[in-house]
Structure formats: structure tokens, C-alpha cells
Design a protein around this motif. Structure first.
Motif, PDB file in Angstrom:
ATOM      1  N   ASN A   1       0.796  -1.207   0.000  1.00 14.28           N
ATOM      2  CA  ASN A   1       0.000   0.000   0.000  1.00 14.28           C
ATOM      3  C   ASN A   1       0.825   1.252   0.000  1.00 14.28           C
ATOM      4  O   ASN A   1       0.330   2.322   0.301  1.00 14.28           O
ATOM      5  N   ARG A   2       2.060   1.089  -0.282  1.00 14.71           N
ATOM      6  CA  ARG A   2       2.878   2.285  -0.164  1.00 14.71           C
ATOM      7  C   ARG A   2       3.344   2.746  -1.509  1.00 14.71           C
ATOM      8  O   ARG A   2       3.662   1.984  -2.387  1.00 14.71           O
ATOM      9  N   ARG A   3       3.418   3.989  -1.581  1.00 18.69           N
ATOM     10  CA  ARG A   3       3.967   4.567  -2.802  1.00 18.69           C
ATOM     11  C   ARG A   3       5.333   5.107  -2.452  1.00 18.69           C
ATOM     12  O   ARG A   3       5.490   5.946  -1.588  1.00 18.69           O
ATOM     13  N   ARG A   4       6.306   4.598  -3.088  1.00 19.67           N
ATOM     14  CA  ARG A   4       7.664   4.953  -2.712  1.00 19.67           C
ATOM     15  C   ARG A   4       8.219   5.976  -3.663  1.00 19.67           C
ATOM     16  O   ARG A   4       8.024   5.932  -4.860  1.00 19.67           O
ATOM     17  N   LYS A   5       8.873   6.878  -3.090  1.00 18.89           N
ATOM     18  CA  LYS A   5       9.469   7.926  -3.906  1.00 18.89           C
ATOM     19  C   LYS A   5      10.921   8.021  -3.578  1.00 18.89           C
ATOM     20  O   LYS A   5      11.350   7.773  -2.470  1.00 18.89           O
ATOM     21  N   ARG A   6      11.667   8.441  -4.509  1.00 19.21           N
ATOM     22  CA  ARG A   6      13.065   8.746  -4.231  1.00 19.21           C
ATOM     23  C   ARG A   6      13.290  10.195  -4.575  1.00 19.21           C
ATOM     24  O   ARG A   6      13.033  10.630  -5.674  1.00 19.21           O
ATOM     25  N   GLY A   7      13.734  10.873  -3.670  1.00 13.54           N
ATOM     26  CA  GLY A   7      14.069  12.262  -3.943  1.00 13.54           C
ATOM     27  C   GLY A   7      15.445  12.543  -3.405  1.00 13.54           C
ATOM     28  O   GLY A   7      15.843  12.055  -2.368  1.00 13.54           O
ATOM     29  N   HIS A   8      16.151  13.308  -4.101  1.00 13.84           N
ATOM     30  CA  HIS A   8      17.482  13.661  -3.647  1.00 13.84           C
ATOM     31  C   HIS A   8      17.503  15.125  -3.286  1.00 13.84           C
ATOM     32  O   HIS A   8      16.990  15.954  -4.013  1.00 13.84           O
ATOM     33  N   GLU A   9      18.089  15.371  -2.208  1.00 12.96           N
ATOM     34  CA  GLU A   9      18.205  16.763  -1.829  1.00 12.96           C
ATOM     35  C   GLU A   9      19.677  17.046  -1.622  1.00 12.96           C
ATOM     36  O   GLU A   9      20.322  16.490  -0.760  1.00 12.96           O
ATOM     37  N   TYR A  10      20.189  17.909  -2.423  1.00  7.54           N
ATOM     38  CA  TYR A  10      21.612  18.206  -2.331  1.00  7.54           C
ATOM     39  C   TYR A  10      21.811  19.533  -1.649  1.00  7.54           C
ATOM     40  O   TYR A  10      21.174  20.504  -1.962  1.00  7.54           O
ATOM     41  N   LYS A  11      22.735  19.553  -0.779  1.00  4.19           N
ATOM     42  CA  LYS A  11      23.031  20.820  -0.129  1.00  4.19           C
ATOM     43  C   LYS A  11      24.255  21.407  -0.787  1.00  4.19           C
ATOM     44  O   LYS A  11      25.317  20.812  -0.798  1.00  4.19           O
TER      45      LYS A  11
ATOM     46  N   VAL B   1      10.805   9.748   1.518  1.00  4.73           N
ATOM     47  CA  VAL B   1      11.660  10.694   0.799  1.00  4.73           C
ATOM     48  C   VAL B   1      13.053  10.549   1.328  1.00  4.73           C
ATOM     49  O   VAL B   1      13.288  10.611   2.523  1.00  4.73           O
ATOM     50  N   GLU B   2      13.952  10.332   0.439  1.00 12.05           N
ATOM     51  CA  GLU B   2      15.337  10.231   0.889  1.00 12.05           C
ATOM     52  C   GLU B   2      16.045  11.534   0.607  1.00 12.05           C
ATOM     53  O   GLU B   2      15.988  12.073  -0.478  1.00 12.05           O
ATOM     54  N   GLU B   3      16.682  11.983   1.586  1.00 16.54           N
ATOM     55  CA  GLU B   3      17.427  13.212   1.405  1.00 16.54           C
ATOM     56  C   GLU B   3      18.890  12.889   1.401  1.00 16.54           C
ATOM     57  O   GLU B   3      19.415  12.227   2.274  1.00 16.54           O
ATOM     58  N   ASN B   4      19.508  13.380   0.417  1.00 12.18           N
ATOM     59  CA  ASN B   4      20.930  13.141   0.298  1.00 12.18           C
ATOM     60  C   ASN B   4      21.656  14.435   0.620  1.00 12.18           C
ATOM     61  O   ASN B   4      21.610  15.391  -0.133  1.00 12.18           O
ATOM     62  N   GLN B   5      22.258  14.459   1.759  1.00 17.37           N
ATOM     63  CA  GLN B   5      22.927  15.695   2.144  1.00 17.37           C
ATOM     64  C   GLN B   5      24.420  15.534   1.960  1.00 17.37           C
ATOM     65  O   GLN B   5      25.058  14.744   2.634  1.00 17.37           O
ATOM     66  N   ASP B   6      24.950  16.288   1.066  1.00 16.62           N
ATOM     67  CA  ASP B   6      26.396  16.236   0.857  1.00 16.62           C
ATOM     68  C   ASP B   6      27.052  17.256   1.756  1.00 16.62           C
ATOM     69  O   ASP B   6      27.027  18.445   1.481  1.00 16.62           O
ATOM     70  N   LYS B   7      27.611  16.777   2.832  1.00 18.28           N
ATOM     71  CA  LYS B   7      28.330  17.712   3.679  1.00 18.28           C
ATOM     72  C   LYS B   7      29.797  17.501   3.412  1.00 18.28           C
ATOM     73  O   LYS B   7      30.462  16.701   4.045  1.00 18.28           O
ATOM     74  N   SER B   8      30.297  18.200   2.458  1.00 25.10           N
ATOM     75  CA  SER B   8      31.677  17.934   2.075  1.00 25.10           C
ATOM     76  C   SER B   8      32.635  18.380   3.151  1.00 25.10           C
ATOM     77  O   SER B   8      33.758  17.938   3.216  1.00 25.10           O
TER      78      SER B   8
ATOM     79  N   THR C   1       1.434  13.787  -0.115  1.00 22.20           N
ATOM     80  CA  THR C   1       2.673  13.046  -0.269  1.00 22.20           C
ATOM     81  C   THR C   1       3.448  13.491  -1.479  1.00 22.20           C
ATOM     82  O   THR C   1       4.359  12.818  -1.927  1.00 22.20           O
ATOM     83  N   ASN C   2       3.094  14.610  -1.979  1.00 29.25           N
ATOM     84  CA  ASN C   2       3.876  15.205  -3.051  1.00 29.25           C
ATOM     85  C   ASN C   2       5.307  15.412  -2.549  1.00 29.25           C
ATOM     86  O   ASN C   2       5.522  15.837  -1.427  1.00 29.25           O
ATOM     87  N   SER C   3       6.237  15.088  -3.376  1.00 32.03           N
ATOM     88  CA  SER C   3       7.608  15.185  -2.889  1.00 32.03           C
ATOM     89  C   SER C   3       7.962  16.628  -2.544  1.00 32.03           C
ATOM     90  O   SER C   3       8.748  16.893  -1.643  1.00 32.03           O
ATOM     91  N   HIS C   4       7.348  17.552  -3.256  1.00 32.74           N
ATOM     92  CA  HIS C   4       7.621  18.947  -2.934  1.00 32.74           C
ATOM     93  C   HIS C   4       7.164  19.280  -1.532  1.00 32.74           C
ATOM     94  O   HIS C   4       7.885  19.879  -0.746  1.00 32.74           O
ATOM     95  N   SER C   5       5.928  18.872  -1.235  1.00 35.83           N
ATOM     96  CA  SER C   5       5.421  19.235   0.085  1.00 35.83           C
ATOM     97  C   SER C   5       6.161  18.492   1.176  1.00 35.83           C
ATOM     98  O   SER C   5       6.336  18.999   2.275  1.00 35.83           O
ATOM     99  N   LEU C   6       6.639  17.295   0.868  1.00 32.98           N
ATOM    100  CA  LEU C   6       7.402  16.575   1.873  1.00 32.98           C
ATOM    101  C   LEU C   6       8.720  17.270   2.146  1.00 32.98           C
ATOM    102  O   LEU C   6       9.118  17.454   3.307  1.00 32.98           O
ATOM    103  N   ALA C   7       9.363  17.657   1.076  1.00 37.06           N
ATOM    104  CA  ALA C   7      10.614  18.375   1.285  1.00 37.06           C
ATOM    105  C   ALA C   7      10.355  19.683   2.033  1.00 37.06           C
ATOM    106  O   ALA C   7      11.133  20.086   2.894  1.00 37.06           O
ATOM    107  N   GLU C   8       9.241  20.295   1.674  1.00 37.66           N
ATOM    108  CA  GLU C   8       8.869  21.520   2.379  1.00 37.66           C
ATOM    109  C   GLU C   8       8.707  21.260   3.862  1.00 37.66           C
ATOM    110  O   GLU C   8       9.157  22.024   4.708  1.00 37.66           O
TER     111      GLU C   8
END
Lengths: 170, 312
Positions: free
Chosen positions: B85-95, B127-134, B157-164
Motif C-alpha cells: 500500500n505504499r507509494r515509494r518515492k526517491r528524492g534527492h536533496e543536495y546541499k 523521501v530520501e534526502e541526500n545531504q552532501d556535507k563535504s 505526499t507530493n515530494s515537494h510538500s514533503l521536502a517543504e
């Protein structure tokens, strides 16, 4: 966040501040009262800003501002160019991301939004280099700035009382 | 607004755990909510992945959490397939370096689910957030921390609103930290009032700096801070009670002396004159190896003090 290194930061700040002041007093003799005050304040601000990382924005902006106004002390000449470039890059990138603010009709939500915008703008003006920051970053920088200001005030106050005591030991 | 806040506050419990764990192994944290009670979030045990590439991470994520999910959410799913029952999303968030956040969606990773989207009550997505902390990685490959967020019941569950939402929670968490810093703000709930207080506080701090620098300018007319004298006085003051003559000079800059001076100063200030000048001079010669002319310095101070007073 910075609780562990609190005392060492103050030490470092004091050292740099004194160094800057010494340089100032060597260059110019017989400064007026206002000049002295400006020199003290500027060297204190710069010393505090230089104790922070390169990743902290307000400190870099402060140094860049001081450098661009040509009132800098010798110690800040090294980061001058790099911080200026960084500042330009920051401004450019932030301008690209600025969203247009729509003027909406008055409703409760819009009023609240407007209030928040007003306040964030005020905060941005307070913080050195704050105009080019976004919300999350702004709050973080404010946090750091407040802590630095507190440290700075503590050291300055203790120096003041110490020098007052020397003059009037009674 | 207040209820909204409460939701966000309770939701952001996990963020400090994730955000602080940025060194060492990457940590994936799952957050699931009890559908019925909506009170005690169930935190799955974080799994650590090696610092590999994203594909490895996804692969291991696909395989290993299968079991966890079947255990953890069995009660919520009412026995249906774990990912059914899940809708899976992959989102990357780069810092980026300046902290800007850009969200890029990579929806090709919806593998086992196919296109099954259940937008009804039991909606969950990650939502997966990928934080590049170099700045923190000492290795060649950038460290990747993934934060898994599950949308709660009835939320978009829009990825935008989740990131928001993630961003908003981060902000609210920082605001809470600020609340502790700014005095007298513990009772305030509400961003606007909080911001007002913060602004006032920053303004007052800045004014204090100005005032202190002005006072320092009056006290010290030539900017010739005889720091050695000041510091030695601090050292001596703070150790007045302990030992009078034998003073250890190994610590030239004891920062603790500054805290110490503020407290004992009113009481000790009377005891300063009896301190012999010879001790001071001796100290200075030991510390700095210069000849210290105390008499001329004192004379300067006194003379300039008179001069500065006439200025004002």
C-alpha cells in the motif's frame, strides 16, 4: 553547539582583538574619541568574526564589508579577496533564486505571511550579510551570531572593568 | 497554527538524531506512526550502510528492510504485503556550499511497487534526502545521509510538500534552540512573536557592543592597552585567596580569570594597593622578557585620564 569551545574562543578573540588594536595605535597617534571608539569596535568585530569558520556566513560578510569600506586593519587583509569573491558569488546565486512575491488580497493567511516577511527582512538587515540568506540558513546564522555577540560582550566588559580598576584601584 | 505546530514539533523529534549523526557510518532512520493513536512514533532501529554509492544503498535498502517492515507495520497494514500500500518515492536533496536546497526527483526507483498507488488512508511514502556535507567527509566519496520521512495520514505526499515539511521542521527545531538562547522566550509559542524577541535581543546585543566600545575608548585614551598589566592583575585577583606571593605564571591567558574577575572584583578591589609593585615587575620580566617601566605607564595613565575627562 559551541559550549565546549567557549573559553578558547574568548581567548582567541581577545588575542586577535589586542593585536588589531596595537596595530591601530601604531599607525595613528592622537586619535579623536570617535575614532578610537570606531577602532575598538571594528577590531573587536573583526576579531570575533575571524574566530569563526569560513563556512559561517555572517563572519565572512562582516570581514568583506570592513575590507570594502577600506577601514580594515592589517590582519584582515588576507581574507579580503577571497571573502569578497565569495560574497559576489553568494549574491549572484541568491538573486537567481529569489521568488517573486505576489501581492494577494487581504486574508488571514496573507496577513500572517506578510508579518513574517516583515520580520525576516528586519532580521536580515540586522545580521551582517543576511540579505542573501534563506530561511533555514538565516535562523542558523542568527543562532551563531547571538552566541558570538554574547562572547564578545563578555570579554569586552571584563576588559573594561579590568582597565577601570587599574586606573582607580580604590 | 498552534496545532500545526504541535504536529511538527512531535514529528521533529527524530531530526536531531539524524542530523547530528553525520560522521561515521551513514544512518537510515525509519519513522512510522501508529495510525490509531498517533501519539508514540515508532522508531525503527537505524541501520548503517557502508559509504558506498547510491545504487548500493538502494539495493541494500530494498532487500534488508523488507523484514523490518513486515514486523513493524504488520499491525497497521492489516496483513497486506509490506510494500503493497505504499507509494515509494526517491528524492534527492543536495546541499550546496551556501546551504541552498534543491530537490531533484528520481522516480525511476519505484521497482517492486510498480504503479500501485494507494492514496487512501494508509498512505505512506518515503523521501530520501541526500545531504552532501563535504566539510565533514574525510574520504574521497561524499558521505550520504538519508532521512526517511513518512507522510502521515491525510497529508499530501507530493515530494515537494514533503521536502517543504522537512525544511519547515528543521527551521522550527532551530527556532527552539534560539528560544533557549534568548532570555525570556520559553513561554512563547509562535514564530512571529519569537522572531520579534530575537530581533530585539540582537539589537540590544549590538547596542551593548557599541556602548562598551565607547566606554573602552574613554578609559583608554591612547589605545595602548597595557595588556600585560591588565592580565596579570586579573591573574592575581583571581588567585588572591589562594597564594599571595608564589604565583604560577605558566598560564599567561587563563580565560577562567575573566569569569573570575567579574565576581570577586567588588570585594577584592580594596586589596589591590597593598600588592607590591616589585612583584608585578618581576612577573612581567619572567613572562615576557621585557623591561617594564611601571612608573611611566602609571604616569601616562593618570595624565591621560585627566585629559580624557576634559574631552568629555
Amino acid at each position: 553547539m559551541r559550549n565546549q569551545e567557549g573559553s578558547s574562543v574568548k581567548e582567541e578573540f581577545l588575542r586577535k582583538w589586542i593585536r588589531g588594536l596595537r596595530r591601530y595605535s601604531c599607525e595613528k597617534k592622537n586619535m579623536s574619541f570617535l575614532e578610537r571608539k570606531k577602532a575598538i569596535k571594528l577590531s573587536a568585530d573583526l576579531a570575533m568574526a575571524s574566530t569563526r569558520d569560513k563556512t559561517i556566513r555572517w563572519s565572512q560578510a562582516l570581514i568583506a564589508n570592513a575590507a570594502s569600506e577600506n577601514v580594515c586593519i592589517g590582519s584582515s587583509s588576507a581574507p579580503k579577496k577571497s571573502s569578497r569573491k565569495k560574497k559576489m558569488m553568494l549574491m549572484r546565486r541568491s538573486r537567481a533564486r529569489v521568488k517573486s512575491v505576489k501581492k494577494e488580497m487581504s486574508s488571514a493567511r496573507c496577513i500572517a505571511k506578510r508579518l513574517m516577511e516583515k520580520r525576516t527582512r528586519k532580521l536580515k538587515n540586522l545580521l551582517p550579510g543576511g540579505e542573501s540568506m534563506e530561511d533555514g540558513c538565516l535562523v542558523e546564522e542568527t543562532l551563531d551570531y547571538i552566541q558570538s555577540l554574547r562572547d564578545q560582550i563578555e570579554v569586552m566588559r571584563s576588559l573594561l572593568t579590568a582597565s577601570q580598576l587599574i586606573i582607580n584601584p580604590s | 497554527m498552534v496545532s500545526h505546530h504541535n504536529n511538527e514539533f512531535s514529528n521533529s523529534l527524530l531530526y536531531p538524531l539524524v542530523l547530528e549523526n553525520q560522521q561515521g557510518p551513514q544512518i537510515v532512520q525509519h519513522m512510522s506512526r501508529d495510525m490509531v493513536s498517533n501519539s508514540n512514533p515508532k522508531v525503527q532501529v537505524p541501520m548503517s550502510y557502508g559509504s558506498g554509492s547510491f545504487s548500493e544503498m538502494v539495493g541494500s535498502f530494498l532487500q534488508s528492510p523488507n523484514n523490518e517492515h513486515s514486523q513493524g507495520e504488520g499491525e497497521e497494514d492489516s496483513g497486506s504485503a509490506p510494500f503493497g500500500n505504499r507509494r515509494r518515492k526517491r528524492g534527492h536533496e543536495y546541499k550546496n556550499d551556501e546551504g541552498g536546497v534543491s530537490v531533484t526527483k528520481d522516480c525511476s526507483g519505484k521497482s517492486s511497487d510498480g504503479g500501485r498507488k494507494d492514496q487512501d488512508d494508509q498512505k505512506k511514502s518515503k523521501v530520501e534526502e541526500n545531504q552532501d556535507k563535504s566539510t565533514q567527509s574525510g574520504e574521497a566519496a561524499p558521505k550520504e545521509n538519508f532521512i526517511h520521512v513518512r507522510a502521515r495520514r491525510g497529508q499530501a505526499t507530493n515530494s515537494h510538500s514533503l521536502a517543504e515539511r522537512v525544511r519547515r521542521e528543521k527551521i522550527s527545531e532551530r527556532m527552539r534552540l534560539l528560544q533557549e538562547l534568548v532570555p525570556g522566550c520559553s513561554k512563547i509559542t509562535g514564530k512571529a512573536v519569537m522572531l520579534d524577541e530575537i530581533i530585539n535581543y540582537v539589537q540590544s546585543l549590538q547596542q551593548q557592543v557599541e556602548f562598551l566600545s565607547m566606554k573602552l575608548a574613554t578609559v583608554n585614551p591612547e589605545l595602548n592597552l597595557d595588556l600585560e598589566r591588565i592580565l596579570s592583575k586579573d591573574i592575581l585577583q583571581s588567585r588572591m585567596g589562594g597564594y599571595g606571593g608564589g604565583i604560577s605564571c605558566s598560564q599567561a591567558f587563563p580565560s577562567s580569570s575573566f569569569q573570575g574577575t567579574l565576581v570577586p572584583m567588588p570585594t577584592i578591589s580594596n586589596q589591590l594597593p597593598p600588592l607590591p609593585q616589585s612583584v608585578l615587575e618581576h612577573e612581567f620580566q619572567n613572562l615576557y622578557g621585557m623591561s617594564y617601566d611601571s612608573s611611566t605607564a602609571l604616569g601616562n595613565m593618570g595624565h591621560n585620564n585627566g585629559g580624557s575627562k576634559s574631552e568629555l
